[in-house]
Design a protein around this motif. Structure first.
Motif, PDB file in Angstrom:
ATOM      1  N   ALA A 330       0.817  -1.285  -0.063  1.00 43.48           N
ATOM      2  CA  ALA A 330       0.051   0.053  -0.113  1.00 43.48           C
ATOM      3  C   ALA A 330       1.018   1.167   0.240  1.00 43.48           C
ATOM      4  N   THR A 331       2.275   1.308   0.511  1.00 43.67           N
ATOM      5  CA  THR A 331       2.785   2.517   0.454  1.00 43.67           C
ATOM      6  C   THR A 331       3.869   2.645  -0.659  1.00 43.67           C
ATOM      7  N   TYR A 332       4.377   1.457  -1.237  1.00 43.94           N
ATOM      8  CA  TYR A 332       5.059   1.710  -2.366  1.00 43.94           C
ATOM      9  C   TYR A 332       4.771   0.961  -3.745  1.00 43.94           C
ATOM     10  N   LEU A 333       4.903   1.699  -4.994  1.00 38.58           N
ATOM     11  CA  LEU A 333       5.155   1.004  -6.263  1.00 38.58           C
ATOM     12  C   LEU A 333       6.637   0.539  -6.433  1.00 38.58           C
ATOM     13  N   TYR A 334       6.963  -0.527  -6.521  1.00 34.69           N
ATOM     14  CA  TYR A 334       8.352  -1.115  -6.991  1.00 34.69           C
ATOM     15  C   TYR A 334       8.166  -2.380  -7.442  1.00 34.69           C
ATOM     16  N   ASP A 335       9.330  -2.901  -7.787  1.00 32.28           N
ATOM     17  CA  ASP A 335       9.403  -4.180  -8.586  1.00 32.28           C
ATOM     18  C   ASP A 335       8.577  -5.423  -7.945  1.00 32.28           C
ATOM     19  N   TYR A 336       8.649  -5.229  -6.496  1.00 33.55           N
ATOM     20  CA  TYR A 336       7.929  -6.223  -5.803  1.00 33.55           C
ATOM     21  C   TYR A 336       6.634  -5.932  -5.169  1.00 33.55           C
ATOM     22  N   THR A 337       6.006  -4.988  -5.617  1.00 30.71           N
ATOM     23  CA  THR A 337       4.665  -4.595  -5.045  1.00 30.71           C
ATOM     24  C   THR A 337       3.971  -5.847  -4.662  1.00 30.71           C
ATOM     25  N   ASP A 338       3.815  -6.585  -6.129  1.00 29.25           N
ATOM     26  CA  ASP A 338       3.299  -7.869  -5.933  1.00 29.25           C
ATOM     27  C   ASP A 338       4.394  -8.696  -5.687  1.00 29.25           C
ATOM     28  N   GLU A 339       4.090  -9.585  -4.574  1.00 26.24           N
ATOM     29  CA  GLU A 339       5.193 -10.478  -4.189  1.00 26.24           C
ATOM     30  C   GLU A 339       5.776 -11.305  -5.131  1.00 26.24           C
ATOM     31  N   ALA A 340       5.141 -11.716  -6.206  1.00 25.70           N
ATOM     32  CA  ALA A 340       5.574 -12.314  -7.525  1.00 25.70           C
ATOM     33  C   ALA A 340       6.421 -11.739  -8.245  1.00 25.70           C
ATOM     34  N   GLY A 341       6.913 -10.601  -8.092  1.00 28.33           N
ATOM     35  CA  GLY A 341       7.807  -9.846  -8.724  1.00 28.33           C
ATOM     36  C   GLY A 341       7.332  -8.878  -9.872  1.00 28.33           C
ATOM     37  N   PRO A 342       8.390  -8.459 -10.790  1.00 32.09           N
ATOM     38  CA  PRO A 342       8.386  -7.493 -11.974  1.00 32.09           C
ATOM     39  C   PRO A 342       7.197  -7.733 -12.858  1.00 32.09           C
ATOM     40  N   SER A 343       7.153  -9.088 -13.189  1.00 39.96           N
ATOM     41  CA  SER A 343       6.219  -9.551 -14.027  1.00 39.96           C
ATOM     42  C   SER A 343       4.654  -9.571 -13.664  1.00 39.96           C
ATOM     43  N   ALA A 344       4.409  -9.499 -12.537  1.00 39.55           N
ATOM     44  CA  ALA A 344       3.127  -9.706 -11.929  1.00 39.55           C
ATOM     45  C   ALA A 344       2.769  -8.264 -11.255  1.00 39.55           C
ATOM     46  N   THR A 345       3.802  -7.415 -10.926  1.00 44.14           N
ATOM     47  CA  THR A 345       3.331  -5.939 -10.251  1.00 44.14           C
ATOM     48  C   THR A 345       2.963  -5.070 -11.531  1.00 44.14           C
ATOM     49  N   MET A 346       1.561  -4.547 -11.178  1.00 43.12           N
ATOM     50  CA  MET A 346       0.950  -3.803 -12.252  1.00 43.12           C
ATOM     51  C   MET A 346       1.230  -2.334 -11.822  1.00 43.12           C
ATOM     52  N   VAL A 347       1.683  -1.726 -12.884  1.00 43.48           N
ATOM     53  CA  VAL A 347       1.927  -0.258 -12.773  1.00 43.48           C
ATOM     54  C   VAL A 347       0.954   0.485 -13.824  1.00 43.48           C
ATOM     55  N   TYR A 348       0.102   1.154 -13.481  1.00 44.37           N
ATOM     56  CA  TYR A 348      -0.840   1.695 -14.431  1.00 44.37           C
ATOM     57  C   TYR A 348      -1.166   1.006 -15.663  1.00 44.37           C
ATOM     58  N   GLY A 349      -1.791   0.084 -15.617  1.00 42.37           N
ATOM     59  CA  GLY A 349      -2.042  -0.913 -16.743  1.00 42.37           C
ATOM     60  C   GLY A 349      -1.140  -1.595 -17.469  1.00 42.37           C
ATOM     61  N   GLN A 350       0.181  -1.617 -17.035  1.00 42.60           N
ATOM     62  CA  GLN A 350       1.303  -2.514 -17.702  1.00 42.60           C
ATOM     63  C   GLN A 350       2.022  -2.987 -16.342  1.00 42.60           C
ATOM     64  N   THR A 351       2.725  -4.235 -16.709  1.00 43.09           N
ATOM     65  CA  THR A 351       3.532  -4.850 -15.607  1.00 43.09           C
ATOM     66  C   THR A 351       5.024  -3.832 -15.422  1.00 43.09           C
ATOM     67  N   TRP A 352       5.473  -4.148 -14.295  1.00 45.01           N
ATOM     68  CA  TRP A 352       6.594  -3.389 -13.972  1.00 45.01           C
ATOM     69  C   TRP A 352       7.798  -3.757 -15.049  1.00 45.01           C
ATOM     70  N   GLU A 353       7.669  -5.088 -15.351  1.00 45.00           N
ATOM     71  CA  GLU A 353       8.753  -5.581 -16.173  1.00 45.00           C
ATOM     72  C   GLU A 353       8.402  -4.911 -17.563  1.00 45.00           C
ATOM     73  N   GLN A 354       7.244  -4.905 -17.995  1.00 44.02           N
ATOM     74  CA  GLN A 354       6.836  -4.303 -19.210  1.00 44.02           C
ATOM     75  C   GLN A 354       7.435  -2.732 -19.442  1.00 44.02           C
TER      76      GLN A 354
END
Length: 504
Positions: A330-354
């Motif tokens: 709830a506090t941060y957007l970063y590569d592991y906001t979703d514990e599954a990692g960059p491919s699962a962490t969503m950042v404004y409609g796209q994944t962190w990895e994308q």
């Protein structure tokens, strides 16, 4: 539903013809023609709320508190901004984003002083009059809270200012005393709650007592701070406030003005706005632009961001269910906001990895962004700023109890905050110093990104160059100087009775 706070602009002017005759415009609003009735009193106090939509409050002030502490930084290509906000380098005391916070707080003080000076003379409902004066005293006290926190030795202006006024600086202690006096007066006049839905967002007695508690704590008067915060624990405020079940609901557009909110500033979107200008245009900006300046690259300017060391603090302790502290996501957007990692962490409609690949380790404050409702940011955000939450009140109360020798009574208030997110109770054999260490950690995890860390560090005596271990910006920190910002040179130039803060 969000409530629009009316903007009232006082304009007093004189038009002169070439023949030197002064002609009064009968359609012009002046101090002499205004302040006549109850409607004028309401418009006057509404102008105090409108101050919160100026750039200082909807953008820069939160950044000063976040980025000048050890939890935030700036990698902005605008080097003057990065240096002033994070690196304790500010050769120009008139630098706009910093000086505007100083000036806008005085705009708010001027508006509050107008109400305090003129409303007592209006024939109107006495109960409403007292409430309006309570709101005005709150705002003046709040503005001096910010000025004392950031500039310290500022001018105390307690009457509507005039061009001929040339007051001297007050000491930081005197500014805190005035802040405390105003907030005490506000608390005596304000209602516990408002019955009219159109008054949602107006300041309450609880809001005044919460900020009064903060002010006393910054003045190192923990006993008086506890007395103020008793309102929530043993006083009339019992039952009005509580923690919401889901921590993240404190930062969503869909759950504003919930039971945890003690002071909350409302922001709305005006669909007719064609500019981000928040002062000079007819289409006044009632939104917040903090998301535009805090959002990750490709979404916002990323002028302010978080430091990754705090992520590690969240990961020290698991919940009772052996899960990650839910406050982290709830506090941060970063590569592991979703514990599954960059491919699962969503950042404004796209994944962190994308967006950023798998090796980008930057971290961004999330609490007042809009990623939960839309895939963009802008200058007219609608996510309210929760200035003081009930969780903050509980932690402040625990700190006061500990500071006044009642450590055994303080555990329950920290444990209530911890229990909400599934953490175990604190060990019960802590001495006063050990308890404070735990409490500092808890305030870090609970409140990071909400604008309280700088004052916490200052109050605890922890604002010093040793913070450079986690925040390189503190390599430039000079004790006795950087606890306060420089007073804008523009004020010093027009007022020979003022002096600059030490070291500047």
């Amino acid at each position: 539903m969000k409530k629009i706070i009316i903007l009232l602009v006082f304009i007093t002017g004189f038009y002169s013809c070439q023949d030197q005759l002064d002609i009064t415009n009968p359609n012009e609003v002046t101090n002499q023609s205004f302040w006549q009735n109850e409607s004028d009193a309401i418009k006057g106090i509404n102008s105090c709320y409108s101050t919160l939509h100026r750039g200082a409050f909807s953008r820069w002030q939160l950044m000063l508190y976040d980025l000048r502490s050890d939890v935030g930084t700036s990698n902005s290509p605008w080097s003057d901004l990065a240096n002033a906000m994070n690196n304790f380098i500010q050769p120009d005391s008139n630098f706009g984003p910093v000086a505007d916070v100083y000036f806008d707080n005085y705009v708010g003080i001027f508006r509050a002083n107008q109400v305090i000076a003129n409303v007592p003379n209006i024939q109107m409902d006495e109960q409403l009059k007292s409430r309006i004066l309570g709101e005005a005293y709150f705002f003046r006290g709040m503005h001096y809270y910010h000025l004392a926190s950031l500039w310290g030795n500022v001018v105390l202006q307690l009457e509507p200012s005039k061009p001929s006024d040339l007051p001297s600086n007050a000491s930081e202690a005197e500014v805190w005393a005035q802040c405390i006096s105003d907030l005490t007066e506000a608390a005596s006049r304000l209602p516990k709650m408002y019955s009219d839905p159109n008054d949602e967002g107006r300041i309450t007695k609880g809001g005044a007592y919460a900020l009064l508690g903060k002010a006393y704590m910054q003045a190192q008067d923990y006993s008086s701070a506890k007395d103020a915060l008793d309102y929530f624990i043993t006083g009339e405020g019992v039952g009005i406030y509580d923690l919401v079940a889901d921590y993240s609901d404190n930062f969503k557009v869909t759950s504003e003005f919930n039971k945890e909110s003690v002071i909350e500033w409302s922001y709305i979107e005006n669909p007719t706005e064609g500019t981000d200008n928040d002062v000079a245009s007819a289409n006044h900006n009632f939104g917040t632009s903090i998301g535009q300046f805090y959002a990750p690259p490709g979404i916002g300017w990323s002028d302010g961001e978080a430091l990754r060391w705090v992520v590690g603090e969240f990961e020290i302790e698991k919940t009772i269910a052996n899960e990650r502290d839910p406050r982290l996501a709830a506090t941060y957007l970063y590569d592991y906001t979703d514990e599954a990692g960059p491919s699962a962490t969503m950042v404004y409609g796209q994944t962190w990895e994308q967006r950023y690949g798998t090796t980008n380790n930057r971290v961004f404050f999330r609490k007042f962004l809009h990623d939960h409702i839309r895939d963009f940011e802008g200058y007219r955000g609608i996510n309210n700023y929760r200035f003081i939450r009930y969780a903050d009140v509980l932690l402040m109360y625990a700190e006061c109890l500990n500071a006044t020798g009642a450590t055994n009574d303080a555990y329950q208030y920290v444990n209530k905050v911890r229990s909400r997110v599934g953490l175990a109770a604190l060990p019960t054999d802590l001495n006063q110093e050990e308890f404070l260490t735990h409490l500092k950690h808890e305030r870090l995890l609970e409140l990071t990104g909400e604008g309280h860390r700088f004052n916490d560090l200052k109050r605890w005596g922890d604002l010093n160059a040793s913070l450079s271990t986690n925040d390189p910006g503190f390599n430039n920190f000079q004790a006795g100087k950087h606890e306060l910002l420089p007073i804008p040179q523009r004020d010093l130039d027009i007022n020979p009775n003022m002096t600059q803060n030490p070291g500047w």
